[in-house]
Design a protein around this motif. Structure first.
Motif, PDB file in Angstrom:
ATOM      1  N   GLU A  66      39.204  53.999  27.742  1.00 29.27           N
ATOM      2  CA  GLU A  66      37.932  53.566  28.326  1.00 29.27           C
ATOM      3  C   GLU A  66      37.739  54.150  29.722  1.00 29.27           C
ATOM      4  O   GLU A  66      36.666  54.672  30.053  1.00 29.27           O
ATOM      5  CB  GLU A  66      37.893  52.036  28.377  1.00 29.27           C
ATOM      6  CG  GLU A  66      37.811  51.392  26.999  1.00 29.27           C
ATOM      7  CD  GLU A  66      38.067  49.900  27.014  1.00 29.27           C
ATOM      8  OE1 GLU A  66      37.704  49.233  26.033  1.00 29.27           O
ATOM      9  OE2 GLU A  66      38.638  49.383  28.002  1.00 29.27           O
ATOM     10  N   LYS A  67      38.766  54.072  30.532  1.00 28.22           N
ATOM     11  CA  LYS A  67      38.663  54.590  31.897  1.00 28.22           C
ATOM     12  C   LYS A  67      38.489  56.106  31.910  1.00 28.22           C
ATOM     13  O   LYS A  67      37.730  56.654  32.721  1.00 28.22           O
ATOM     14  CB  LYS A  67      39.894  54.185  32.701  1.00 28.22           C
ATOM     15  CG  LYS A  67      39.957  52.690  33.020  1.00 28.22           C
ATOM     16  CD  LYS A  67      41.244  52.326  33.739  1.00 28.22           C
ATOM     17  CE  LYS A  67      41.261  50.834  34.094  1.00 28.22           C
ATOM     18  NZ  LYS A  67      42.568  50.428  34.683  1.00 28.22           N
ATOM     19  N   ALA A  78      33.516  51.259  30.752  1.00 23.78           N
ATOM     20  CA  ALA A  78      33.328  51.559  29.335  1.00 23.78           C
ATOM     21  C   ALA A  78      34.050  50.527  28.480  1.00 23.78           C
ATOM     22  O   ALA A  78      35.008  49.882  28.926  1.00 23.78           O
ATOM     23  CB  ALA A  78      33.845  52.965  29.003  1.00 23.78           C
ATOM     24  N   VAL A  79      33.581  50.389  27.237  1.00 20.40           N
ATOM     25  CA  VAL A  79      34.242  49.557  26.235  1.00 20.40           C
ATOM     26  C   VAL A  79      34.430  50.402  24.982  1.00 20.40           C
ATOM     27  O   VAL A  79      33.459  50.927  24.427  1.00 20.40           O
ATOM     28  CB  VAL A  79      33.414  48.297  25.901  1.00 20.40           C
ATOM     29  CG1 VAL A  79      34.030  47.554  24.711  1.00 20.40           C
ATOM     30  CG2 VAL A  79      33.337  47.368  27.109  1.00 20.40           C
ATOM     31  N   ALA A  80      35.667  50.556  24.552  1.00 24.05           N
ATOM     32  CA  ALA A  80      35.958  51.279  23.315  1.00 24.05           C
ATOM     33  C   ALA A  80      35.893  50.314  22.141  1.00 24.05           C
ATOM     34  O   ALA A  80      36.303  49.151  22.253  1.00 24.05           O
ATOM     35  CB  ALA A  80      37.328  51.938  23.388  1.00 24.05           C
ATOM     36  N   VAL A  81      35.377  50.791  21.009  1.00 25.67           N
ATOM     37  CA  VAL A  81      35.209  49.963  19.820  1.00 25.67           C
ATOM     38  C   VAL A  81      35.738  50.713  18.599  1.00 25.67           C
ATOM     39  O   VAL A  81      36.229  51.828  18.712  1.00 25.67           O
ATOM     40  CB  VAL A  81      33.733  49.554  19.633  1.00 25.67           C
ATOM     41  CG1 VAL A  81      33.299  48.613  20.757  1.00 25.67           C
ATOM     42  CG2 VAL A  81      32.825  50.781  19.604  1.00 25.67           C
ATOM     43  N   GLY A 218      34.721  54.532  18.631  1.00 23.93           N
ATOM     44  CA  GLY A 218      33.465  54.657  19.366  1.00 23.93           C
ATOM     45  C   GLY A 218      33.636  54.125  20.769  1.00 23.93           C
ATOM     46  O   GLY A 218      34.641  53.477  21.091  1.00 23.93           O
ATOM     47  N   VAL A 219      32.662  54.388  21.616  1.00 21.58           N
ATOM     48  CA  VAL A 219      32.732  53.902  22.990  1.00 21.58           C
ATOM     49  C   VAL A 219      31.329  53.706  23.543  1.00 21.58           C
ATOM     50  O   VAL A 219      30.400  54.445  23.199  1.00 21.58           O
ATOM     51  CB  VAL A 219      33.546  54.876  23.889  1.00 21.58           C
ATOM     52  CG1 VAL A 219      32.804  56.194  24.100  1.00 21.58           C
ATOM     53  CG2 VAL A 219      33.920  54.247  25.220  1.00 21.58           C
ATOM     54  N   VAL A 220      31.173  52.683  24.384  1.00 19.57           N
ATOM     55  CA  VAL A 220      29.945  52.419  25.128  1.00 19.57           C
ATOM     56  C   VAL A 220      30.270  52.606  26.606  1.00 19.57           C
ATOM     57  O   VAL A 220      31.197  51.978  27.123  1.00 19.57           O
ATOM     58  CB  VAL A 220      29.426  50.981  24.890  1.00 19.57           C
ATOM     59  CG1 VAL A 220      28.122  50.747  25.655  1.00 19.57           C
ATOM     60  CG2 VAL A 220      29.242  50.707  23.408  1.00 19.57           C
ATOM     61  N   ARG A 266      29.129  42.058  29.105  1.00 19.39           N
ATOM     62  CA  ARG A 266      28.575  41.334  27.962  1.00 19.39           C
ATOM     63  C   ARG A 266      28.923  42.047  26.657  1.00 19.39           C
ATOM     64  O   ARG A 266      29.196  41.396  25.646  1.00 19.39           O
ATOM     65  CB  ARG A 266      27.055  41.188  28.110  1.00 19.39           C
ATOM     66  CG  ARG A 266      26.441  40.248  27.073  1.00 19.39           C
ATOM     67  CD  ARG A 266      24.962  39.974  27.350  1.00 19.39           C
ATOM     68  NE  ARG A 266      24.446  39.035  26.370  1.00 19.39           N
ATOM     69  CZ  ARG A 266      24.560  37.718  26.436  1.00 19.39           C
ATOM     70  NH1 ARG A 266      25.200  37.167  27.472  1.00 19.39           N
ATOM     71  NH2 ARG A 266      24.066  36.925  25.497  1.00 19.39           N
ATOM     72  N   VAL A 267      28.919  43.376  26.661  1.00 16.20           N
ATOM     73  CA  VAL A 267      29.355  44.114  25.485  1.00 16.20           C
ATOM     74  C   VAL A 267      30.777  43.697  25.108  1.00 16.20           C
ATOM     75  O   VAL A 267      31.087  43.445  23.936  1.00 16.20           O
ATOM     76  CB  VAL A 267      29.285  45.634  25.727  1.00 16.20           C
ATOM     77  CG1 VAL A 267      29.974  46.397  24.598  1.00 16.20           C
ATOM     78  CG2 VAL A 267      27.834  46.087  25.848  1.00 16.20           C
ATOM     79  N   ARG A 268      31.650  43.600  26.095  1.00 17.24           N
ATOM     80  CA  ARG A 268      33.044  43.251  25.813  1.00 17.24           C
ATOM     81  C   ARG A 268      33.199  41.784  25.415  1.00 17.24           C
ATOM     82  O   ARG A 268      33.836  41.464  24.396  1.00 17.24           O
ATOM     83  CB  ARG A 268      33.927  43.545  27.034  1.00 17.24           C
ATOM     84  CG  ARG A 268      35.412  43.271  26.754  1.00 17.24           C
ATOM     85  CD  ARG A 268      36.282  43.536  27.985  1.00 17.24           C
ATOM     86  NE  ARG A 268      36.193  44.915  28.429  1.00 17.24           N
ATOM     87  CZ  ARG A 268      36.845  45.933  27.876  1.00 17.24           C
ATOM     88  NH1 ARG A 268      37.635  45.729  26.826  1.00 17.24           N
ATOM     89  NH2 ARG A 268      36.728  47.147  28.356  1.00 17.24           N
TER      90      ARG A 268
END
Length: 431
Positions: A66-67, A78-81, A218-220, A266-268
């Motif tokens: 993420e970083k 970032a948030v990885a999914v 994926g990542v946001v 909020r995504v996380r």
């Protein structure tokens, strides 16, 4: 110190001293982590302390990914999914939840169109589609009081049409609307949307970032500069138990608790933690390994894609080639502005004859693998109308040029002459 992109792709977000001096990022294959004390555990659960407690929320290996991607995209966090579609879904639903609307073109990856057209409405989130995302008048005509976000692909799949991100960002921000960009096709090596005004960037890390077709993810990425408290996004300003201290009567909203990080938190906390599309540590590790070669790998693939596209223009059975890198989309000004290192590794082309000719080309290719993926080190071939865009309504498909006679290529690391020879024999054998 500030470092070059390629240097960051190898080092960003990782401290060996904090990881047993391991030179390579370790795979933390642990469902949970010791919280050390009751006081620290309470602070971790409340989001008041940084650290790890449960891998459904955060994991040390995933945290490095993420970083690193946030650094490469010029983002704040970032948030990885678990997949690219999880990233698309979470990013859009987080912005539009509670009855919001999205504006989007129809020339997107098929699953994205399907989600916005038929699935998101079941959750009260609707999409206003436009024919041309670069027609700012058309886009502006769709903006209403419930519009929350404009969504687009930086380079469209499979047409390779380029979105004018800076102009679209200016329009969105005049109306207090967020711009969310899927940057999967070019990767941050070729283009960084946040530098041109995008607020959120998403990726299917399965593709060019991982680069070897061996890990779904994926990542946001949040740019960290959009005002989510401007009145269009009540979900960020209403109080919520998950970020409050009920026992002591302290009630907070995400904006109260996290300020400029309200969106990505909020995504996380709401989407990743609740829906559970968690990136596995092993897949995150494979993506980190892929990132280490992103620049040199994509650079070579772009050069080969250009050579292949130019060859296809000379083949008498090819009616049209879609690759904005050689001027086929009439967007040379945008290519020069945004893509000095190239537009990406995919291209598509329209064949004469009928669908039977297309099938013989697909079956006749020897080096190109018939695979519904892009960004692999191997070169791939597919018929989008039947595979990747099958769920897109016919009118949308045809408007985007995705007909039964269209073939898409994803160019890998093979020798360009070998790929051209393979296409030559496959096309020749199909007629």
């Amino acid at each position: 110190m500030s470092f070059d992109f390629t240097t960051q792709s190898i080092h960003a977000g990782y401290d060996p001293l904090a990881n047993g001096d391991a030179a390579s990022v370790p795979i933390y294959s642990s469902a949970a982590f010791t919280m050390e004390s009751a006081e620290r555990g309470d602070a971790l659960a409340a989001g008041e302390a940084k650290g790890f407690s449960y891998s459904r929320v955060a994991n040390p290996t995933v945290d490095v990914l993420e970083k690193r991607i946030a650094a490469l995209e010029g983002g704040d966090n970032a948030v990885a999914v678990a997949s690219g579609m999880a990233a698309v879904s979470f990013s859009l639903l987080c912005a539009a939840e509670g009855g919001g609307r999205i504006i989007s073109p129809t020339n997107l990856y098929g699953a994205s169109v399907d989600a916005m057209e038929t699935f998101f409405p079941q959750f009260g989130v609707h999409t206003d589609f436009v024919k041309d995302i670069n027609d700012l008048a058309e886009v502006e005509s769709k903006i209403g009081p419930d519009t929350r976000a404009i969504f687009c692909e930086s380079v469209a799949n499979p047409s390779t049409e380029i979105t004018d991100i800076a102009a679209l960002a200016d329009l969105a921000h005049r109306h207090g609307v967020a711009l969310i960009v899927d940057n999967t096709v070019p990767t941050p090596y070729l283009f960084r949307p946040i530098e041109f005004g995008a607020d959120v960037v998403v990726h299917s890390t399965t593709k060019g970032i991982t680069g070897h077709g061996n890990a779904i993810g994926g990542v946001v990425v949040d740019g960290g500069h959009f005002d989510w408290t401007n009145g269009r996004f009540p979900q960020f300003t209403r109080t919520e138990l998950v970020v409050s201290d009920e026992r002591n009567g302290v009630w907070r909203s995400f904006a109260d608790m996290f300020g400029a990080e309200a969106y990505i938190r909020r995504v996380r906390i709401k989407y990743l933690r609740t829906f559970g599309a968690v990136a596995s540590p092993f897949n995150a590790y494979l993506s980190l390994v892929g990132l280490e070669t992103l620049g040199p790998r994509v650079g070579r693939e772009v050069a080969t894609a250009t050579a292949v596209a130019k060859y296809l223009q000379t083949n008498p059975h090819v009616k049209a080639v879609n690759y904005s890198g050689i001027g086929t989309t009439g967007q040379d000004d945008l290519v020069a502005k945004y893509y000095p290192k190239g537009v990406g590794t995919i291209l598509s082309f329209l064949m004469d004859g009928d669908e039977s000719n297309v099938r013989r080309i697909l079956d006749g290719a020897k080096l190109f693998s018939y695979v519904p993926n892009i960004g692999d080190a191997r070169s791939l071939i597919v018929d989008p109308a039947r595979i990747t865009h099958r769920e897109v309504p016919r009118a949308y498909r045809e408007a985007a040029g995705v007909t039964d006679n269209l073939i898409r290529l994803s160019i890998g690391l093979e020798e360009p002459a070998d790929l051209i020879a393979d296409l030559e024999q496959a096309i020749g054998g199909a007629y």
